[in-house]
Design a protein around this motif. Sequence first.
Motif, PDB file in Angstrom:
ATOM      1  N   MET A   1       0.945  -1.516   0.036  1.00  0.00           N
ATOM      2  CA  MET A   1      -0.325   0.058   0.448  1.00  0.00           C
ATOM      3  C   MET A   1       0.995   1.145  -0.487  1.00  0.00           C
ATOM      4  O   MET A   1       1.970   1.003  -0.621  1.00  0.00           O
ATOM      5  CB  MET A   1      -0.453   0.156   1.078  1.00  0.00           C
ATOM      6  N   GLU A   2       0.229   2.424  -0.454  1.00  0.00           N
ATOM      7  CA  GLU A   2       1.246   3.504   0.175  1.00  0.00           C
ATOM      8  C   GLU A   2       0.649   4.031   1.093  1.00  0.00           C
ATOM      9  O   GLU A   2      -0.613   4.186   1.548  1.00  0.00           O
ATOM     10  CB  GLU A   2       0.818   4.759  -1.415  1.00  0.00           C
ATOM     11  N   THR A   3       1.442   5.240   2.150  1.00  0.00           N
ATOM     12  CA  THR A   3       0.869   5.920   3.227  1.00  0.00           C
ATOM     13  C   THR A   3       1.474   6.803   3.690  1.00  0.00           C
ATOM     14  O   THR A   3       2.853   7.334   3.069  1.00  0.00           O
ATOM     15  CB  THR A   3       1.674   4.622   4.542  1.00  0.00           C
ATOM     16  N   SER A   4       0.394   7.445   4.716  1.00  0.00           N
ATOM     17  CA  SER A   4       1.623   9.071   4.584  1.00  0.00           C
ATOM     18  C   SER A   4       1.013   9.138   6.069  1.00  0.00           C
ATOM     19  O   SER A   4       0.378   9.117   6.563  1.00  0.00           O
ATOM     20  CB  SER A   4       1.675  10.212   3.571  1.00  0.00           C
ATOM     21  N   LEU A   5       1.767  10.352   6.838  1.00  0.00           N
ATOM     22  CA  LEU A   5       1.128  10.501   8.119  1.00  0.00           C
ATOM     23  C   LEU A   5       1.353  12.495   8.325  1.00  0.00           C
ATOM     24  O   LEU A   5       2.139  13.508   7.954  1.00  0.00           O
ATOM     25  CB  LEU A   5       1.501  10.614   9.261  1.00  0.00           C
ATOM     26  N   SER A   6       0.909  13.236   8.144  1.00  0.00           N
ATOM     27  CA  SER A   6       0.206  14.996   8.078  1.00  0.00           C
ATOM     28  C   SER A   6      -0.362  15.489   8.702  1.00  0.00           C
ATOM     29  O   SER A   6      -1.237  14.878   9.946  1.00  0.00           O
ATOM     30  CB  SER A   6      -0.708  14.938   6.898  1.00  0.00           C
ATOM     31  N   LYS A   7      -0.469  16.870   9.563  1.00  0.00           N
ATOM     32  CA  LYS A   7      -0.888  17.388  10.212  1.00  0.00           C
ATOM     33  C   LYS A   7      -1.880  18.110   9.513  1.00  0.00           C
ATOM     34  O   LYS A   7      -2.882  18.769   9.892  1.00  0.00           O
ATOM     35  CB  LYS A   7      -0.159  18.281  10.802  1.00  0.00           C
ATOM     36  N   TYR A   8      -2.107  17.887   8.416  1.00  0.00           N
ATOM     37  CA  TYR A   8      -2.872  18.864   7.702  1.00  0.00           C
ATOM     38  C   TYR A   8      -4.334  18.131   6.498  1.00  0.00           C
ATOM     39  O   TYR A   8      -3.650  16.798   6.204  1.00  0.00           O
ATOM     40  CB  TYR A   8      -1.815  19.323   6.327  1.00  0.00           C
ATOM     41  N   GLU A   9      -5.246  18.181   6.443  1.00  0.00           N
ATOM     42  CA  GLU A   9      -6.125  17.530   5.189  1.00  0.00           C
ATOM     43  C   GLU A   9      -5.693  18.229   3.759  1.00  0.00           C
ATOM     44  O   GLU A   9      -5.142  19.428   3.856  1.00  0.00           O
ATOM     45  CB  GLU A   9      -7.869  18.450   5.542  1.00  0.00           C
ATOM     46  N   ASP A  10      -6.093  17.571   3.299  1.00  0.00           N
ATOM     47  CA  ASP A  10      -5.276  17.762   2.103  1.00  0.00           C
ATOM     48  C   ASP A  10      -6.001  18.562   1.390  1.00  0.00           C
ATOM     49  O   ASP A  10      -5.753  19.613   0.648  1.00  0.00           O
ATOM     50  CB  ASP A  10      -5.146  16.541   0.546  1.00  0.00           C
ATOM     51  N   GLU A  11      -7.890  19.305   1.345  1.00  0.00           N
ATOM     52  CA  GLU A  11      -8.414  20.054   0.643  1.00  0.00           C
ATOM     53  C   GLU A  11      -7.808  20.919   1.579  1.00  0.00           C
ATOM     54  O   GLU A  11      -8.226  22.329   0.930  1.00  0.00           O
ATOM     55  CB  GLU A  11     -10.257  19.542   1.355  1.00  0.00           C
ATOM     56  N   ASP A  12      -7.479  21.281   2.736  1.00  0.00           N
ATOM     57  CA  ASP A  12      -7.396  22.351   3.317  1.00  0.00           C
ATOM     58  C   ASP A  12      -5.395  23.251   2.633  1.00  0.00           C
ATOM     59  O   ASP A  12      -5.690  24.189   2.404  1.00  0.00           O
ATOM     60  CB  ASP A  12      -6.940  22.514   4.840  1.00  0.00           C
ATOM     61  N   MET A  13      -4.655  22.141   2.399  1.00  0.00           N
ATOM     62  CA  MET A  13      -3.117  22.771   2.063  1.00  0.00           C
ATOM     63  C   MET A  13      -3.121  23.094   0.045  1.00  0.00           C
ATOM     64  O   MET A  13      -3.502  23.632   0.227  1.00  0.00           O
ATOM     65  CB  MET A  13      -2.818  20.968   2.019  1.00  0.00           C
ATOM     66  N   ALA A  14      -4.916  22.320  -1.012  1.00  0.00           N
ATOM     67  CA  ALA A  14      -5.174  22.861  -2.129  1.00  0.00           C
ATOM     68  C   ALA A  14      -5.880  24.574  -1.885  1.00  0.00           C
ATOM     69  O   ALA A  14      -5.719  25.336  -3.055  1.00  0.00           O
ATOM     70  CB  ALA A  14      -6.101  22.089  -2.822  1.00  0.00           C
TER      71      ALA A  14
END
Length: 370
Positions: free
Chosen positions: A337-350
């Motif tokens: 699989m692919e994975t990541s851990l983030s402080k941010y929602e993708d919709e907000d970064m956009a």
Amino acid sequence: EVNFYDDGELLNGKVRVVNEFTSNDLNDYEITWALVKNDTVLKNGVLELDLAAGESTTATLDFGTFDQVREGDDYFVEFSVKTTKDELWAEAGHEIASEQLVIKPEVTEKAPMFDTAAISAFTSVEETDTTITVSGEKGFKVVINKETGYITNYEYDGNTLMTEGPAPNYYRAPIDDDRVGNVGVDSNLLNTSENYDVTSVDVAKSLKMIKVTVNGNITTATPSQNTITYTIFPNGQIMVDNVVDLNSSKAPTRVGMKISVPTEFENLTYYGRGPWENYCDRNTGSYIGVYETNVDEIESLNKYLKPQENGNHTDVRFAAVKNADGVGFMVVADDVMETSLSKYEDEDMANYRHICEVPEAEGYFVFNVD
């Protein structure tokens, strides 16, 4: 400037070595190899090669035999080329080339099966019009909301490990290449987790297994059928299957699920390609291994001029989020699989021009599993 190739005989210990220097031979470099099983070195050695610039040779590595090969185990041959003396541009021991080649010996042992006989029965199962609450060993408790279709609480041994998810996720923040190529997205796929309309919830109960099947639709121009299945065991293990038939006007930029985890679970351990971020179209320079990082390090290493998708890892076998005490949970892929851990929602970064403007997710980190 030194490359290693498998011409189909790597199982027999044979590898083709190419000196791609235009003037240097390999006498001033130390070439080492290691046979690795999962994340453990089984054998290693040094290649003594007198290879002139532009030449190639087939070297033989002393692997021995593969007597016990269990299904699911990974085997790699890793190479490293380092300087043996100080140079104007580097000290002795500086690595100038490396490679990781996959080796696939014949499987002799099946992977062990999950044995439900070794676990106790559920301590309680409660179902109402809106929730399903299941409890089991060592303080295990999971709550599934029938209205949203998601897990809203997952507890184990007195720790709250998850506050929402896994939820369908078919959107990532645009990257620079998307903007240059004018790659559009179906706006209906933004905030997918909030646009999941549950149509039915089926619950099948037995003494040591509960299967919850959530049927629903993603709100697209023509509704997209999406089914989430939770298979729950009393020891806290949960198998999650997510099947979607997307009727989208544009191809999704990701297909996966996301989990909201409390911010104390800031540490990420994964078995996949690392240590730096990598993606399916550019990942061979990131070698498969077990890596440890944390959400602050991930953010500091992946700050782009304009906020965008970042910190991803490919070919991941498992990923675990943990707090400072080592408490957490692990997600294991059937394959990779692919994975990541983030402080941010993708919709907000956009929606912002600078990373300092992007609001952090309130009270949780985003754990992506694709």
